[in-house]
Design an enzyme around this catalytic site. Sequence first.
Site, mmCIF file in Angstrom:
data_model
loop_
_atom_site.group_PDB
_atom_site.id
_atom_site.type_symbol
_atom_site.label_atom_id
_atom_site.label_comp_id
_atom_site.label_asym_id
_atom_site.label_seq_id
_atom_site.Cartn_x
_atom_site.Cartn_y
_atom_site.Cartn_z
ATOM 1 N N GLU A 530 18.758 29.194 13.952
ATOM 2 C CA GLU A 530 17.855 29.322 15.091
ATOM 3 C C GLU A 530 17.886 30.710 15.737
ATOM 4 O O GLU A 530 18.123 30.839 16.941
ATOM 5 C CB GLU A 530 18.149 28.227 16.119
ATOM 6 C CG GLU A 530 17.988 26.841 15.530
ATOM 7 C CD GLU A 530 18.316 25.714 16.506
ATOM 8 O OE1 GLU A 530 18.582 26.016 17.691
ATOM 9 O OE2 GLU A 530 18.320 24.547 16.092
ATOM 10 N N GLU A 646 16.447 19.297 8.436
ATOM 11 C CA GLU A 646 16.801 18.294 9.441
ATOM 12 C C GLU A 646 15.595 17.410 9.743
ATOM 13 O O GLU A 646 15.153 17.306 10.893
ATOM 14 C CB GLU A 646 17.297 18.965 10.731
ATOM 15 C CG GLU A 646 18.487 19.889 10.535
ATOM 16 C CD GLU A 646 18.938 20.558 11.831
ATOM 17 O OE1 GLU A 646 18.536 20.086 12.922
ATOM 18 O OE2 GLU A 646 19.689 21.544 11.756
#
Length: 742
Positions: A530, A646
């Site tokens: 991220e 994910e």
Amino acid sequence: MLTISEVLLIKKKDMKLKKLIFTFALASALFSCDDSIMEWKETADENKITTAELPLELAEKIERYEALNTYTDFILGDGVSIDFYLNNEAYRNITNENFDDVTAGYAMKHGPMVTADGSLNFTNVDAFIAKTKEAGLSVFGHTLAWHQNNNASYLNGLIAPTVIPGSSGSNSLDLSGLKDASLDGWAGNWNTAISIVEGEGLSNTSQAIQMIADGTANPWELQLGTPAIPIVSEHSYEVSFYIKSDQAGQGRISFDANLVNQYPWVDWYSNGSGTESFATTSEWQQVKFTLAAADFQPTATTFMFNFDLGYLSGVTYLIDVNTISVVDLDAEPSFVNIITNGDFEDGTINPWSGYGNDSSRTISADGEGYGGTGYAMVLTNPTEAQSYEAQQVYAFDAPLESGTEYTFSFFVKSTSPATLQVELQNESYGGDYSGGIVVGNTWSLVTRTITPSTDDKIRFIFDFGESATTYYIDDIILSSGEVETASEPTIVEKTEEEKAEIIGDALESWISQMVGHYKNDVHAWDVVNEPMKEGGSLRDGNIAELADDEFYWVKYLGQDYAVTAFKLARQYGNPDDVLFINDYNLESSLAKCDGLIEYANYIESQGATVDGIGTQMHISSTSDRDNIVEMFKKLAASGKLIKISELDVRLGTNAPTNDQLAEQSDMYKFVIDMYKEHIPVSQQYGITIWGISDSVEEHEFWLPDESPCLWDADYNRKHAYKGAADGFAGRDVSEDFTGELN
């Protein structure tokens, strides 16, 4: 040499073989020991019911599907809680039967792994990996460099300012001639060789005495003498100051005739033998020594000392003005401390006691008190609540007097930014309050006054329930007299260069330990997680309020933090480990997707190798499908391995309707279909489903009150299971189901 794609193909086949052996063994074990399996018996023809003529309900159809990983050749993973995996048999069995690979949702991150001293606690993850090995599962490493789930207290502590304690009592030396830069009252053989310079002291904003040795060869040739210092007969005095030099230097302290020995040899650095002089370096260091009563002439009422720094020509010395002190060690305090154990130097917190909010209280280790010496009281509040919901109490022998102004002071720090307050309380819990006291992660001196409103105040209380943190408190004083405390500490901030070096070392320590320890067990990692903002630019870490576990590596190491992380992961891992950069919302912000690809290219331009890009895809049943397709096209064009890292599909409720379950199933299938259609087979690393079931326990911290998974709260397959399986298989697996019982 094999390519990454060829290595992956071998790994996939090896995993499938291991899973086949495991599943066969499990099935054999189940059926060989179950004596209660129903035996089917033939009935008369006229009483037979043909099962093919019966309607086959969707739930029955879904139950006839095989395990998920039988429908795909790429790596099928799942994000799991290692606690659930180790302790919940139903959860573990579903994981083992349906997946090739597992990602620990939390347990392998910096926060849970790194201890207070920077070492790693491998116990839980070792047990997890051992258990997955038994099942033939591989483990995907998640994650190495992320701004969340860090042991931020440890990292911030590394770069916290250095706290130089103030003098241990009031200063008997008049510093006014230094602070106004006039040198009035100070004597020496100087001209321009000695001066007061601003911003060169310990704190980079404080004053320093600058003394330049030019053409000197003897210590007295560069000398600065103090004003006369008053003394009390039979008292001892502590002299201390901080000094540094631009290169290796040498200095001594000499005295006037009021000392028996004007040129003492002192054990400056506790090496066991007295020497004439002390050495100096480019680092600030404290010079401290004690003058015993016997060191003074019997009739002396004052004394003075000299800084003698003329040993070595060409050396420039700096002495921090604020730290030059002479303290009377035998002076009577000018006040009575009502609190009998405020310094905790007996190694206990008695008679302090407390309660509330599952808080804890203890004594620190020796050396963790203010100034790095002695003990401190340690108060830990686990969760945010009202301030009064966690308290630490000192009960007075007699009530305080109303209308009398009391002064309290103490030194305090906390492991994260926090607030506490002081309260004077009566038997009926009525209180007078100090108001909020802001606490940081370096020692600070708090001094306040408080006046009891009534004559019945019998308790001094720290209310510390507002912030979830750990407090260290030392040197607590409460008095109705004029409180004479130690002087304010000097705060020395580290430079940006120093912080970068320290945090760079911490990143290497973390990655080298983590990747090195699991080198034989983990062969793929989320190295950088991220890194991008929603608009596609790199996060910079300039955040007003950080969570307790947030720490931005980029803030201290710059955009090359990721370059460093990838190089370290490769250095301490295996040459064929598959290393990913990973982010979320790439399907909702195509600019972010572009930015992530550009950043991966930048990392490689600096000499590191990025093998793959992970797209998390925490989506909903109504997510923009055109954007999803466009994202996959962009990722495919990068030429890198692509992983859905994910995947889950939210419905906005934990009690979905059948229509919502069908929409969820269709979205799972759509995502998998588009991944297979737009990502070339050579770039398909695999897909990781995030979570097993919709149970409340699994969603305490992630998507509470939701239903995003393939199994429901009771571990039954949902409609989404069929959608995922059909997507992996590339067809409606159930279209050939006849309803015949096998």
